[in-house]
Write a protein that holds these residues in place. Structure first.
Motif, PDB file in Angstrom:
ATOM      1  N   VAL A  69       1.196  -0.870   0.028  1.00  0.00           N
ATOM      2  CA  VAL A  69       0.211   0.255   0.093  1.00  0.00           C
ATOM      3  C   VAL A  69       0.798   1.337   0.112  1.00  0.00           C
ATOM      4  CG1 VAL A  69      -2.045   1.178   1.286  1.00  0.00           C
ATOM      5  CG2 VAL A  69      -2.035  -1.341   1.323  1.00  0.00           C
ATOM      6  N   THR A  70       0.872   1.812  -1.196  1.00  0.00           N
ATOM      7  CA  THR A  70       1.422   3.128  -1.574  1.00  0.00           C
ATOM      8  C   THR A  70       1.175   3.973  -0.940  1.00  0.00           C
ATOM      9  OG1 THR A  70       2.982   2.414  -3.002  1.00  0.00           O
ATOM     10  CG2 THR A  70       3.106   4.312  -2.561  1.00  0.00           C
ATOM     11  N   LEU A  71       1.216   5.220   0.382  1.00  0.00           N
ATOM     12  CA  LEU A  71       0.653   6.634   1.081  1.00  0.00           C
ATOM     13  C   LEU A  71       1.420   7.712   0.041  1.00  0.00           C
ATOM     14  CD1 LEU A  71       0.197   5.275   4.243  1.00  0.00           C
ATOM     15  CD2 LEU A  71      -2.353   5.624   2.359  1.00  0.00           C
ATOM     16  N   THR A  72       0.589   8.169  -0.721  1.00  0.00           N
ATOM     17  CA  THR A  72       1.314   9.284  -1.632  1.00  0.00           C
ATOM     18  C   THR A  72       0.961  10.937  -0.341  1.00  0.00           C
ATOM     19  OG1 THR A  72       1.484   8.411  -3.179  1.00  0.00           O
ATOM     20  CG2 THR A  72       2.126  10.484  -3.815  1.00  0.00           C
ATOM     21  N   GLU A  87      -1.128  12.322 -12.433  1.00  0.00           N
ATOM     22  CA  GLU A  87      -1.152  13.292 -12.399  1.00  0.00           C
ATOM     23  C   GLU A  87      -0.909  14.245 -10.650  1.00  0.00           C
ATOM     24  OE1 GLU A  87      -4.331  15.001 -13.478  1.00  0.00           O
ATOM     25  OE2 GLU A  87      -4.319  14.384 -15.998  1.00  0.00           O
ATOM     26  N   GLU A  88      -0.723  13.137 -10.087  1.00  0.00           N
ATOM     27  CA  GLU A  88      -1.377  13.332  -8.906  1.00  0.00           C
ATOM     28  C   GLU A  88       0.242  12.633  -7.626  1.00  0.00           C
ATOM     29  OE1 GLU A  88      -5.828  12.386  -7.792  1.00  0.00           O
ATOM     30  OE2 GLU A  88      -4.612  10.438  -7.728  1.00  0.00           O
ATOM     31  N   GLU A  89       1.167  11.709  -8.581  1.00  0.00           N
ATOM     32  CA  GLU A  89       2.508  11.405  -7.949  1.00  0.00           C
ATOM     33  C   GLU A  89       2.954  12.781  -8.716  1.00  0.00           C
ATOM     34  OE1 GLU A  89       3.297   8.302  -9.617  1.00  0.00           O
ATOM     35  OE2 GLU A  89       3.299   6.596  -8.297  1.00  0.00           O
ATOM     36  N   SER A  90       2.686  13.251  -9.377  1.00  0.00           N
ATOM     37  CA  SER A  90       3.584  14.764  -9.992  1.00  0.00           C
ATOM     38  C   SER A  90       3.443  15.742  -8.415  1.00  0.00           C
ATOM     39  CB  SER A  90       3.435  15.562 -11.185  1.00  0.00           C
ATOM     40  OG  SER A  90       1.361  15.629 -11.186  1.00  0.00           O
ATOM     41  N   LEU A  91       2.531  15.904  -7.488  1.00  0.00           N
ATOM     42  CA  LEU A  91       2.543  16.373  -6.811  1.00  0.00           C
ATOM     43  C   LEU A  91       3.174  16.627  -5.205  1.00  0.00           C
ATOM     44  CD1 LEU A  91      -1.241  17.835  -6.943  1.00  0.00           C
ATOM     45  CD2 LEU A  91       0.331  18.892  -7.907  1.00  0.00           C
ATOM     46  N   MET A  92       3.647  15.349  -5.884  1.00  0.00           N
ATOM     47  CA  MET A  92       3.897  14.324  -4.731  1.00  0.00           C
ATOM     48  C   MET A  92       4.833  15.025  -3.656  1.00  0.00           C
ATOM     49  SD  MET A  92       5.864  10.883  -5.197  1.00  0.00           S
ATOM     50  CE  MET A  92       7.326  10.951  -4.936  1.00  0.00           C
ATOM     51  N   SER A  93       4.972  14.910  -2.249  1.00  0.00           N
ATOM     52  CA  SER A  93       6.277  15.781  -1.168  1.00  0.00           C
ATOM     53  C   SER A  93       7.127  13.943  -0.882  1.00  0.00           C
ATOM     54  CB  SER A  93       5.778  16.348  -0.018  1.00  0.00           C
ATOM     55  OG  SER A  93       4.924  15.845   0.666  1.00  0.00           O
ATOM     56  N   SER A  94       6.813  13.429  -0.995  1.00  0.00           N
ATOM     57  CA  SER A  94       7.527  12.048  -0.141  1.00  0.00           C
ATOM     58  C   SER A  94       6.096  11.132  -0.581  1.00  0.00           C
ATOM     59  CB  SER A  94       7.813  12.262   0.547  1.00  0.00           C
ATOM     60  OG  SER A  94       6.478  12.167   2.259  1.00  0.00           O
TER      61      SER A  94
END
Lengths: 325, 288
Positions: B204-207, B220-227
């Protein structure tokens, strides 16, 4: 069917196939000759026909080299292929994404075989004054659009070298914010009189770009944006920082209800493009209403069951409309 | 990948804050998952998993090998990931190699447990045939066909599905004459042993994007991720591995919070995945 990435249960599969077969039976009555696949013979009346794109002369026959629809303009016979890139026509309203800020122009990705060009001189300045563009204007181009901004414009014409020029000479064109961009195959968007839609009941703006880029966003009053720009305009340096500040900590969220409608509309369009149905305003609103009446969650619209229901609804709609004719 | 404009980024961020993401999901909802097993006939087991537009294939190949000197009673498992250039232009040439290596390391950390062998999803001692002589080497090869975010979870699910599809030939060991000679084995091509995949965890990856974190992020959401923290949890709710991506640091309390959320989410994911795998296996049997 190939594009659908879903797992259907057996009954769902049957229902979908039935609906699609029904749709096919309606369309085949109207123009069975018009659609061709590769190596189909295109009936040509006379020898003097001009053979256009997607056709090939083999012996005495003219055959198709692509899958698509046969179009005839006077003597010219050509095949308009489906699932191809967007073919611009002058006056089309398109939605595109800025990929480069170049001297006096922005380059936009619009799903055409080339990048489109929007000249600084062919758009209204934010202050609305008609004047020559100066070097200062050119330096401040990034305060209008920066890379990866989504903007809406109109096709102005082709240059001699085949490149495409755009224009944005009205307040309704320009930067799009607070919403999402959807990309669907361009052949699913029909050219109509109206491509900008403000759905009052939902508070949503919907722009069908002819290039298959569809913008669904929160409704923005055109006037307000202009006033805001005028306030920001005097000092370009400030404009930049102000817009940066303003965007990074935008105080107002899109209201949750509006956002739900935006997502619903976006999902409706996604379902339509997965089923390869023409996307237009009526169909989208109907689908949204259907999802609301079924009490579906926004995300449940992307599940197999809803795809089937949309297909059935579309089949029924087209059946009744064809009967009326 | 084409970047997003500031307006779109804010829209996504606010959506996450309002618990209604761009495709209508809540923060902790997965996209529909679709499993197909037995996609590669040459492999001992294979599976294809689609998670929205993310599409991955995993295959398991078992080969006879010699156990390592340090663990004579255990088999070996290795995981390789390859990113197809069709998935994303940046995977072309050498671009995908680094990312593939990162994914394989993360998968090994999440699925194979630590150095001590604790937390291993696949029990390496079950791969042993004759201690110190012969063992099974499992090669798990994964291929990313299309990428729309959350590759790690999809790969984890694909490996789990591929393992439950895997049949390992039954092996009879003939008594070897002397101890230093290569053991003589008899590989049956009729009888296959199924793996026990009950213990294989899901990932389970929590972005983390903005102040909140989400599961199953799209690209798209991954491009906003901080970690992003990937936590592998097995059926018993035990953490089997954990890795973190992204530059930004995380407060320990946040990580603990994420872990408890991941445990909760993993229960649903395991159940969903199990039913999908079962359905896929049934579909396989129906059409041989």
């Amino acid at each position: 069917m190939r594009g659908i990435q879903l797992s259907f249960s057996n009954t769902q599969k049957l229902r979908l196939e039935k609906a699609l077969a029904q749709l096919e039976s309606i369309s085949s009555k109207v123009n069975s000759n018009a659609t061709v696949i590769v190596a189909d013979t295109i009936p040509v009346d006379e020898d003097a026909a001009l053979k256009g794109h997607g056709t090939l002369e083999m012996g005495k026959n003219v055959i198709a080299t692509v899958c698509g629809v046969v179009e005839r303009v006077n003597k010219l016979v050509y095949v308009r292929s489906l699932r191809a890139r967007y073919k611009p026509e002058i006056g089309d309203i398109i939605v595109g994404r800025v990929i480069e800020v170049a001297p006096k122009r922005w380059r936009l990705e619009i799903n055409f075989s080339q990048d489109a060009v929007l000249m600084l001189s062919s758009m209204n300045l934010p202050d609305g004054i008609q004047r020559r563009r100066t070097a200062v204007d050119e330096l401040n181009m990034r305060s209008i659009f920066v890379e990866s901004d989504v903007i809406c414009a109109e096709v102005r014409g082709f240059q001699h070298d085949g490149s495409l020029h755009l224009q944005a000479r009205s307040q309704k064109y320009g930067k799009l914010e607070r919403g999402k961009l959807l990309k669907i195959p361009p052949y699913l968007v029909k050219r109509r009189k109206q491509h900008f839609h403000h759905l009052d009941q939902y508070g949503v703006d919907l722009i069908f770009g002819c290039n298959g880029f569809i913008w669904v966003g929160e409704h923005v009053d055109v006037k307000d944006a202009m006033v805001e720009d005028q306030v920001n305009k005097p000092d370009p340096q400030n404009t930049n920082s102000a817009s940066l500040l303003g965007s990074s900590e935008e105080p107002t969220y899109t209201p949750l209800e509006t956002r739900q409608y935006i997502c619903r509309i976006a999902n409706a369009i996604t379902v339509f493009s997965a089923l390869s149905f023409m996307v237009n305003l009526e169909a989208v609103i109907e689908t949204v209403t259907l999802s609301l009446s079924l009490n579906l969650g926004v995300h449940e619209m992307l599940e197999a069951e809803f795809h089937v229901q949309v297909a059935e609804q579309e089949a029924e709609r087209r059946c009744t409309s064809s009967r009326r004719k | 990948m084409v970047g997003l404009s500031v307006g779109e980024k804010n829209f996504i961020k606010h959506g996450i804050a309002q618990d209604l993401r761009n495709d209508g999901r809540k923060r902790l909802t997965y996209r529909p998952i679709y499993v197909e097993t037995g996609v590669i006939p040459q492999a001992n087991g294979s599976a294809r998993v689609k998670l929205g537009a993310t599409d991955v294939i995993a295959s398991v190949k078992a080969e006879l090998g010699r156990p390592s000197a340090s663990h004579p009673d255990q088999g070996k498992v290795s995981i390789y990931v390859e990113c197809s250039p069709t998935a994303e232009p940046s995977f072309e040439g050498r671009g995908g190699e680094e990312f593939s290596a990162e994914l394989s390391t993360a998968l090994e950390l999440c699925l194979l447990g630590g150095k001590s062998g604790a937390g291993a999803g696949i029990d390496p001692s079950s791969l042993s045939i004759k201690e110190g002589k012969v063992c099974w080497d499992l090669y798990v090869d994964c291929l990313v066909i299309s990428s729309d975010g959350n590759l790690l979870d999809a790969l984890g699910a694909a490996i789990k599905a591929a393992l439950s599809n895997t049949g390992i030939p039954r092996v009879q060991v003939r008594e070897a004459a002397s101890s230093d000679e290569q053991a003589d084995v008899d590989v049956s091509d009729e009888e296959f042993l199924q793996f026990d995949t009950n213990g294989v965890p899901v990932i389970v990856t929590l972005t983390k994007a903005g102040r909140h974190y989400i599961v199953d992020a799209t690209s798209e959401e991954e491009s906003l991720m901080s970690s992003a923290v990937s936590i592998s949890v097995n059926r018993q709710g035990i953490i089997c591995g954990l890795t973190k991506r992204g530059g930004a640091g995380l407060d320990p309390s946040v990580i603990l919070d994420m872990i408890s959320v991941a445990k909760h989410v993993s229960e649903q994911l395991i159940n969903k995945l199990d039913s999908e795998i079962e359905a896929a296996e049934r579909a396989n049997e129906e059409e041989p």
